[in-house]
Structures are given as structure tokens and as C-alpha cells.
Design a protein around this motif. Structure first.
Motif, PDB file in Angstrom:
ATOM      1  N   LEU A  22       0.834  -1.201   0.000  1.00 57.95           N
ATOM      2  CA  LEU A  22       0.000   0.000   0.000  1.00 57.95           C
ATOM      3  C   LEU A  22       0.869   1.252   0.000  1.00 57.95           C
ATOM      4  O   LEU A  22       0.638   2.176  -0.793  1.00 57.95           O
ATOM      5  CB  LEU A  22      -0.948  -0.019   1.208  1.00 57.95           C
ATOM      6  N   ASP A  23       1.885   1.287   0.839  1.00 58.05           N
ATOM      7  CA  ASP A  23       2.780   2.453   0.885  1.00 58.05           C
ATOM      8  C   ASP A  23       3.519   2.646  -0.433  1.00 58.05           C
ATOM      9  O   ASP A  23       3.729   3.778  -0.884  1.00 58.05           O
ATOM     10  CB  ASP A  23       3.777   2.325   2.038  1.00 58.05           C
ATOM     11  N   HIS A  24       3.911   1.549  -1.075  1.00 61.05           N
ATOM     12  CA  HIS A  24       4.591   1.632  -2.368  1.00 61.05           C
ATOM     13  C   HIS A  24       3.680   2.280  -3.407  1.00 61.05           C
ATOM     14  O   HIS A  24       4.098   3.191  -4.136  1.00 61.05           O
ATOM     15  CB  HIS A  24       5.028   0.241  -2.818  1.00 61.05           C
ATOM     16  N   PHE A  25       2.444   1.837  -3.487  1.00 58.59           N
ATOM     17  CA  PHE A  25       1.533   2.384  -4.497  1.00 58.59           C
ATOM     18  C   PHE A  25       1.067   3.787  -4.147  1.00 58.59           C
ATOM     19  O   PHE A  25       0.829   4.607  -5.049  1.00 58.59           O
ATOM     20  CB  PHE A  25       0.367   1.436  -4.748  1.00 58.59           C
ATOM     21  N   ARG A  26       0.956   4.095  -2.865  1.00 56.41           N
ATOM     22  CA  ARG A  26       0.661   5.481  -2.473  1.00 56.41           C
ATOM     23  C   ARG A  26       1.760   6.406  -3.015  1.00 56.41           C
ATOM     24  O   ARG A  26       1.482   7.445  -3.599  1.00 56.41           O
ATOM     25  CB  ARG A  26       0.596   5.613  -0.958  1.00 56.41           C
ATOM     26  N   GLY A  27       3.001   6.015  -2.790  1.00 58.52           N
ATOM     27  CA  GLY A  27       4.127   6.812  -3.272  1.00 58.52           C
ATOM     28  C   GLY A  27       4.177   6.881  -4.783  1.00 58.52           C
ATOM     29  O   GLY A  27       4.513   7.923  -5.361  1.00 58.52           O
ATOM     30  N   THR A  28       3.835   5.787  -5.457  1.00 63.37           N
ATOM     31  CA  THR A  28       3.857   5.756  -6.921  1.00 63.37           C
ATOM     32  C   THR A  28       2.903   6.789  -7.497  1.00 63.37           C
ATOM     33  O   THR A  28       3.272   7.566  -8.386  1.00 63.37           O
ATOM     34  CB  THR A  28       3.493   4.343  -7.432  1.00 63.37           C
ATOM     35  N   VAL A  29       1.672   6.817  -7.021  1.00 62.77           N
ATOM     36  CA  VAL A  29       0.688   7.767  -7.549  1.00 62.77           C
ATOM     37  C   VAL A  29       1.113   9.202  -7.253  1.00 62.77           C
ATOM     38  O   VAL A  29       1.028  10.074  -8.126  1.00 62.77           O
ATOM     39  CB  VAL A  29      -0.723   7.468  -7.002  1.00 62.77           C
ATOM     40  N   ARG A  30       1.585   9.460  -6.049  1.00 61.05           N
ATOM     41  CA  ARG A  30       2.015  10.822  -5.711  1.00 61.05           C
ATOM     42  C   ARG A  30       3.207  11.246  -6.568  1.00 61.05           C
ATOM     43  O   ARG A  30       3.290  12.400  -6.994  1.00 61.05           O
ATOM     44  CB  ARG A  30       2.337  10.928  -4.222  1.00 61.05           C
ATOM     45  N   LEU A  31       4.125  10.319  -6.842  1.00 62.68           N
ATOM     46  CA  LEU A  31       5.265  10.642  -7.702  1.00 62.68           C
ATOM     47  C   LEU A  31       4.824  10.946  -9.132  1.00 62.68           C
ATOM     48  O   LEU A  31       5.397  11.832  -9.779  1.00 62.68           O
ATOM     49  CB  LEU A  31       6.275   9.497  -7.713  1.00 62.68           C
TER      50      LEU A  31
END
Length: 178
Positions: A22-31
Motif C-alpha cells: 500500500l505504501d509503495h503504491f501510495r508513493g507511486t501515484v504521488r510521484l
């Protein structure tokens, strides 16, 4: 603004594994939204009307809906408490038009922080991922979600939108390695 995209862990317990994805994909979208102008955040990739700005606001809503409202049984907070959902069921997506990147990213970052606090509190109370969330759903609509379901759903929600974000971002400035 520095946005981190942690790599998912290769070895962890179930809760840690789900949270790391979840944290990985949260960061992906924000990036994917980082470094763009406010006008670029409002750009669509026809024929879709999805925008990266709308995606940030939508994901902030989804964070609050599943972790704060359903898991922790809190009442909706601003801006969701007064949103005209009856007039526009996709208000979260459409109302992002005109908002700045800073506003939208801050909205999502704050929602993520609230979600993590709700999740931490729930796990401290009872670490069983098979337990039902605090706010039961109408059984006619499929019963009540479990904490495991919420975590898996949120990974799925972000992963799906990360794919959308890849396409939208590439159509805006050609970036493929964000």
C-alpha cells in the motif's frame, strides 16, 4: 516536496506485507503527479475524463472512506461531509479542477496520515485481519468488510490508479520513469 516510494518488503508478516505494498503504491501515484504544473494536473487522456489532480482527490476520499469512516466509524470530515454527492457521484474527481498541486497533494498526504493512525489504532486493539470493520455495511450489498479486505482493496485501488497515472503522465510530458 520530497515524496518517498518505499519498495514493498520481500519478507514480512501478512499485515506488514499489505502495508508495504500500500505504501509503495501510495508513493507511486504521488510521484506520478509530482513536478507537474497545476494545468498539467487537470489534463485528461481522451476519451477518459480522468486527471492526475482528480486522482489525488479521489484517493484522499477513498482513504478516508475506508479507514476513517468504515474501519474506525468516524463521521466524514471536510470536504467529504458537505460534498454534493447526489448532484455528482464523481464529485471527488471533478471538484479537483482549479485546485493546486500543493492543495491536492496535501489533501492526500493528510488522508494517508489519518488512515495510518486509524489502522494503527485498530491493529493495537485487535491485530486479527479477519475481524469486521466497525461500520457494518448493508448485508444486501455483500455484507461487512474485514480489515484484511480493506487492506487488499486499498492495494488494488492504488495499483489500478497507478496504471492510469502512468498513462496520463506519459501523455502529458512523455515521462515513463517517474
Amino acid at each position: 516536496m520530497t515524496i518517498e516510494r518505499p519498495e514493498p518488503s520481500f519478507s514480512n508478516d501478512e499485515t506488514g506485507m499489505l502495508r508495504s505494498f500500500l505504501d509503495h503504491f501510495r508513493g507511486t501515484v504521488r510521484l506520478q503527479a509530482s513536478g507537474l504544473t497545476d494545468d498539467q494536473l487537470a489534463q485528461t487522456l481522451p476519451p477518459s475524463d480522468l486527471t492526475l489532480g482528480g486522482m489525488l482527490k479521489h484517493l484522499a476520499f477513498v482513504e478516508d472512506y475506508w479507514f476513517s469512516y468504515n474501519l474506525a466509524a468516524h463521521e466524514p470530515s471536510p470536504p467529504w461531509d458537505t460534498a454534493p454527492w447526489g448532484d455528482d457521484p464523481d464529485w471527488d474527481w471533478h471538484s479537483a479542477a482549479g485546485a493546486t498541486h500543493a492543495e491536492l497533494d496535501a489533501l492526500l498526504a493528510a488522508a494517508i496520515a489519518r488512515s495510518d493512525a486509524c489502522l494503527d489504532a485498530a491493529l493495537a486493539e485487535d491485530p486479527d485481519l479477519g475481524r469486521a470493520v466497525a461500520r457494518p455495511r448493508d448485508p444486501a450489498k455483500g455484507g461487512t468488510a474485514t480489515l484484511r479486505w480493506v487492506l487488499v482493496h486499498m492495494v488494488e485501488e492504488y495499483a489500478r490508479h497507478a496504471g492510469h497515472a502512468d498513462l496520463i503522465r506519459q501523455s502529458i510530458d512523455g515521462a515513463t520513469d517517474v
